[in-house]
Design an enzyme around this catalytic site. Structure first.
Site, short mmCIF file in Angstrom:
data_model
loop_
_atom_site.label_atom_id
_atom_site.label_comp_id
_atom_site.label_asym_id
_atom_site.label_seq_id
_atom_site.Cartn_x
_atom_site.Cartn_y
_atom_site.Cartn_z
N HIS A 1 0.83 -1.21 0.11
CA HIS A 1 0.08 -0.02 -0.25
C HIS A 1 0.99 1.06 -0.25
O HIS A 1 0.37 2.35 0.42
CB HIS A 1 -0.75 0.11 1.22
CG HIS A 1 -1.93 -1.20 1.25
ND1 HIS A 1 -2.84 -1.33 0.44
CD2 HIS A 1 -1.79 -2.12 2.50
CE1 HIS A 1 -3.36 -2.60 0.80
NE2 HIS A 1 -3.02 -3.02 1.99
N HIS B 1 -7.57 -4.56 -0.64
CA HIS B 1 -7.17 -5.86 -0.86
C HIS B 1 -8.17 -6.63 -1.85
O HIS B 1 -7.85 -7.73 -1.92
CB HIS B 1 -7.13 -6.46 0.58
CG HIS B 1 -6.39 -5.77 1.64
ND1 HIS B 1 -6.98 -5.40 2.70
CD2 HIS B 1 -5.05 -5.43 1.87
CE1 HIS B 1 -6.23 -4.62 3.48
NE2 HIS B 1 -5.12 -4.89 3.13
#
Length: 331
Positions: free
Chosen positions: A56, A218
């Site tokens: 991320h 995700h």
């Protein structure tokens, strides 16, 4: 999807290697999956620990530094760090004034960070946790404690880091961070999939010409899949949902943020921001500051998220303070 990697099992370690070498005047390596600001732990200061799965970037790895976090701990891509690594991060940040951990509300992270916190307490460290749960799509308002964290992270981390830097005590700091989290709301829209570097497989399927609102970082399922909309219509839909959730209202002083998920051009983000800015002002809101860029990505997923943070006088005071981290700088 082709990615420039070596052994998939070493992704997080090699990522942190490269990060530390790039920023060796600002950060130091504590353990294979843990790094800290170069001057941590800082005497007289409450420590701030952040972390989660890799993949991320710049979240969480690049948000350590003055006015941000003291230490960061990482797992493999989209995977929570293990409890022993969390303990290493707590030790790296604790100067004796205690440590507050800030991370996103996902089951694996909560379980492992809680275990690391328990280990730290057994060793005599004072540790508490504040979960970030800004993303509004997965659960209604009356179940907000179940919501996941996404793109409000660096705003909350900065408020926490700035207040800690200014010498705020442990209990007051925890209450301030909790208020910062409560005053943030986020919602995103995805326009293409992301893939896992270990397998090359997509985390979800999105047909050509479609977009999905509420997709998780995700690949968690969103709330609705629709035909591709214009940037202006997308901005309005995201803002309307967020405004209704807090609720924001005319006269509020806010931060307006557009985040790119990893494969979104800055051109697209600026076009979304252009209309979002006008739309929020038409509703009587005062935009204290605008932020645009990649703050929380999901590999090469395309799309944007919008975050609004409502400011009170104290939150504004600490948000306006400087930040100096590799992934976020505020003069």
């Amino acid at each position: 999807m082709r990615k420039l990697i070596n052994n998939p099992d070493n992704l997080a370690v090699e990522l942190i290697d490269g990060f530390c070498l790039t920023n060796k005047s600002k950060v130091k390596r504590i353990a294979p999956h843990v790094c800290a600001r170069v001057d941590a732990p800082i005497k007289g200061k409450v420590g701030i620990v952040i972390g989660g799965g890799a993949g991320h970037e710049p979240l969480f790895l690049e948000f350590i530094g003055k006015g941000m976090a003291d230490a960061s701990v990482h797992g493999q891509v989209f995977t929570a760090p293990t409890p022993d690594k969390v303990l290493d991060a707590i030790k790296a940040a604790d100067s004796g004034e205690g440590v507050i951990m800030i991370y996103n509300n996902y089951a694996g992270d909560v379980m492992n960070f809680d275990m690391g916190q328990d280990f730290a307490r057994l060793e005599g460290h004072k540790v508490e946790t504040v979960l970030i749960n800004d993303e509004i799509s997965a659960f209604p308002v009356d179940q907000a404690e179940e919501r996941r964290g996404t793109t409000a992270d660096h705003l909350v981390i900065h408020v926490a880091g700035a207040a800690a830097e200014a010498g705020m005590g442990f209990d007051d700091l925890k209450a301030l961070i909790e208020r910062a989290v409560f005053n943030c709301r986020s919602l995103g829209v995805s326009t293409s999939e992301c893939t896992l570097p270990e397998t090359g497989l997509k985390t979800f399927e999105l047909p050509e010409g479609r977009m999905e609102f509420g997709m998780g970082i995700h690949g968690e399922a969103g709330i609705e899949q629709v035909d591709l909309m214009t940037a202006d219509a997308t901005a309005e839909r995201l803002c309307d949902a967020i405004i209704a959730d807090l609720p924001f209202q005319s006269g509020d002083d806010i931060i307006a943020l557009v985040n790119g998920y990893g494969a979104t051009t800055r051109m697209e983000m600026f076009i979304v921001m252009r209309h979002m800015h006008k739309y929020l002002e038409s509703k009587g809101m005062s935009i204290h500051e605008t932020e645009l860029g990649e703050f929380c990505t999901a590999q090469e997923m395309a799309g944007v998220s919008v975050t609004l943070m409502r400011l009170d006088d104290e939150l504004k005071e600490y948000y306006d303070m400087p930040a100096d981290s590799p992934g976020y700088v505020k003069a």
